[in-house]
Enzyme design. Sequence first.
Site, PDB file in Angstrom:
ATOM      1  N   MET A  20       2.536  -3.301  -2.892  1.00  0.00           N
ATOM      2  CA  MET A  20       2.057  -3.031  -4.150  1.00  0.00           C
ATOM      3  C   MET A  20       0.440  -3.405  -4.058  1.00  0.00           C
ATOM      4  O   MET A  20      -0.181  -3.532  -5.209  1.00  0.00           O
ATOM      5  CB  MET A  20       2.462  -3.607  -5.418  1.00  0.00           C
ATOM      6  CG  MET A  20       3.966  -3.041  -5.385  1.00  0.00           C
ATOM      7  SD  MET A  20       4.715  -3.122  -6.981  1.00  0.00           S
ATOM      8  CE  MET A  20       4.975  -4.862  -6.985  1.00  0.00           C
ATOM      9  N   GLY A  21      -0.165  -3.832  -2.706  1.00  0.00           N
ATOM     10  CA  GLY A  21      -1.667  -4.143  -2.766  1.00  0.00           C
ATOM     11  C   GLY A  21      -1.741  -5.616  -3.143  1.00  0.00           C
ATOM     12  O   GLY A  21      -0.607  -6.464  -3.099  1.00  0.00           O
ATOM     13  N   HIS A  27       1.889  -9.585   3.988  1.00  0.00           N
ATOM     14  CA  HIS A  27       1.877  -8.015   4.134  1.00  0.00           C
ATOM     15  C   HIS A  27       1.201  -7.645   5.329  1.00  0.00           C
ATOM     16  O   HIS A  27       1.671  -6.918   6.233  1.00  0.00           O
ATOM     17  CB  HIS A  27       1.009  -7.431   3.043  1.00  0.00           C
ATOM     18  CG  HIS A  27       1.446  -7.744   1.500  1.00  0.00           C
ATOM     19  ND1 HIS A  27       0.638  -8.456   0.858  1.00  0.00           N
ATOM     20  CD2 HIS A  27       2.389  -7.192   0.812  1.00  0.00           C
ATOM     21  CE1 HIS A  27       1.133  -8.305  -0.369  1.00  0.00           C
ATOM     22  NE2 HIS A  27       2.334  -7.685  -0.362  1.00  0.00           N
ATOM     23  N   SER A 181       2.893 -14.627  -1.945  1.00  0.00           N
ATOM     24  CA  SER A 181       3.179 -13.782  -3.002  1.00  0.00           C
ATOM     25  C   SER A 181       1.900 -13.462  -3.619  1.00  0.00           C
ATOM     26  O   SER A 181       1.211 -14.238  -3.668  1.00  0.00           O
ATOM     27  CB  SER A 181       4.146 -14.276  -3.891  1.00  0.00           C
ATOM     28  OG  SER A 181       4.100 -13.501  -5.173  1.00  0.00           O
TER      29      SER A 181
HETATM   30  P1  AMP Z   1       4.642  -6.196  -2.526  1.00  0.00           P
HETATM   31  O1  AMP Z   1       3.588  -5.708  -2.418  1.00  0.00           O
HETATM   32  O2  AMP Z   1       5.051  -7.508  -3.160  1.00  0.00           O
HETATM   33  O3  AMP Z   1       5.571  -5.127  -3.121  1.00  0.00           O
HETATM   34  O4  AMP Z   1       5.377  -6.306  -1.147  1.00  0.00           O
HETATM   35  C1  AMP Z   1       5.438  -5.452  -0.204  1.00  0.00           C
HETATM   36  C2  AMP Z   1       6.100  -5.867   1.207  1.00  0.00           C
HETATM   37  O5  AMP Z   1       5.671  -7.214   1.594  1.00  0.00           O
HETATM   38  C3  AMP Z   1       7.602  -6.175   0.687  1.00  0.00           C
HETATM   39  O6  AMP Z   1       8.449  -5.633   1.733  1.00  0.00           O
HETATM   40  C4  AMP Z   1       7.584  -7.745   0.664  1.00  0.00           C
HETATM   41  O7  AMP Z   1       9.110  -8.220   1.120  1.00  0.00           O
HETATM   42  C5  AMP Z   1       6.605  -8.256   1.581  1.00  0.00           C
HETATM   43  N1  AMP Z   1       6.285  -9.355   1.581  1.00  0.00           N
HETATM   44  C6  AMP Z   1       5.683  -9.820   0.519  1.00  0.00           C
HETATM   45  N2  AMP Z   1       5.354 -11.377   0.538  1.00  0.00           N
HETATM   46  C7  AMP Z   1       5.708 -11.678   1.746  1.00  0.00           C
HETATM   47  C8  AMP Z   1       5.742 -12.846   2.766  1.00  0.00           C
HETATM   48  N3  AMP Z   1       5.332 -13.703   2.096  1.00  0.00           N
HETATM   49  N4  AMP Z   1       6.244 -12.546   3.916  1.00  0.00           N
HETATM   50  C9  AMP Z   1       6.536 -11.422   4.491  1.00  0.00           C
HETATM   51  N5  AMP Z   1       6.715 -10.249   3.630  1.00  0.00           N
HETATM   52  C10 AMP Z   1       6.259 -10.427   2.605  1.00  0.00           C
END
Ligand code: AMP
Length: 276
Positions: A20-21, A27, A181
Amino acid sequence: MRVVRDPGLLPERCVLVPTMGALHAGHLSLVRIARDRAGGNLPVVVSIFVNPTQFNDARDLEAYPRDLDRDVHLCAQTGADIVFAPDVETVYPPGVKTPSPKLPAVAVQPGLEDAGRPGHFAGVCQVVTRLFALCRPVAAVFGEKDWQQLQVVRALVQAERSSVQIIAGPIVRERDGLAMSSRNVRLSGDDRIKALSLRRSLDAAQRASTPEQAEQAMHAVLDVPGVDVQYAVVRDAERLEPLRDTRRAVGRALVCACVSGVRLLDNDAWIGPDIR
Ligand code: AMP
């Protein structure tokens, strides 16, 4: 590196990293895993789409950080070939009912994400199905940071008999142990200190010899003013049901807490005492 908004311009096959950017090192670790999997033949596509159907809180959707230019720059530096940044109308064409896949049982385990965010995983399953249809990945990389989401996607792919390989990437942490995050930017200095209790609760769980003791230990660590615990549990690592054979269990400790209205998630392996 190309930025693509029109799915008609995407390559025939790819390795996909759905996001989601507001990209951070977590990421980008997934982009590197995708690059390794893709080798020199397949393109790596990073999708950047803030999916409205997985937010059950309009304010959370509104407050979600967005910075496409910075994200594109980071993707280029990390070896991605394409950033796919579709509009909402591309993913969900107006007037066309987007089918919602059947929700796997792991998505609605009591006491986990569904309790605090009803409908969230229906939105996740819907967007993953749409992104897979638009991007045609041979493999897709998801982070262990969202452990329940990873199990939901694996169950979805299995139920749909999809050929997409799901690859998991380990959690990337800040130096102080906080799981990275996109929402961390909304934490003040004080909030950051409180947020560290999530990582500490997972450490406390490791030393316990039963899931019940582990959960008690987690709650004790999380008993901090300003930390609003949503759940702190030990479950079967795949199905996320309560553990049965706890002495030889391969479980997962999962924690979710809100700090100043920011919902934080973390998790770690929990291995039964007989097989540690
Ligand atoms: P999001 O942008 O939050 O939807 O995350 C996109 C992807 O990145 C998802 O598969 C998350 O699980 C992964 N992700 C987010 N934070 C982390 C992190 N700290 N370590 C590894 N993967 C992550």
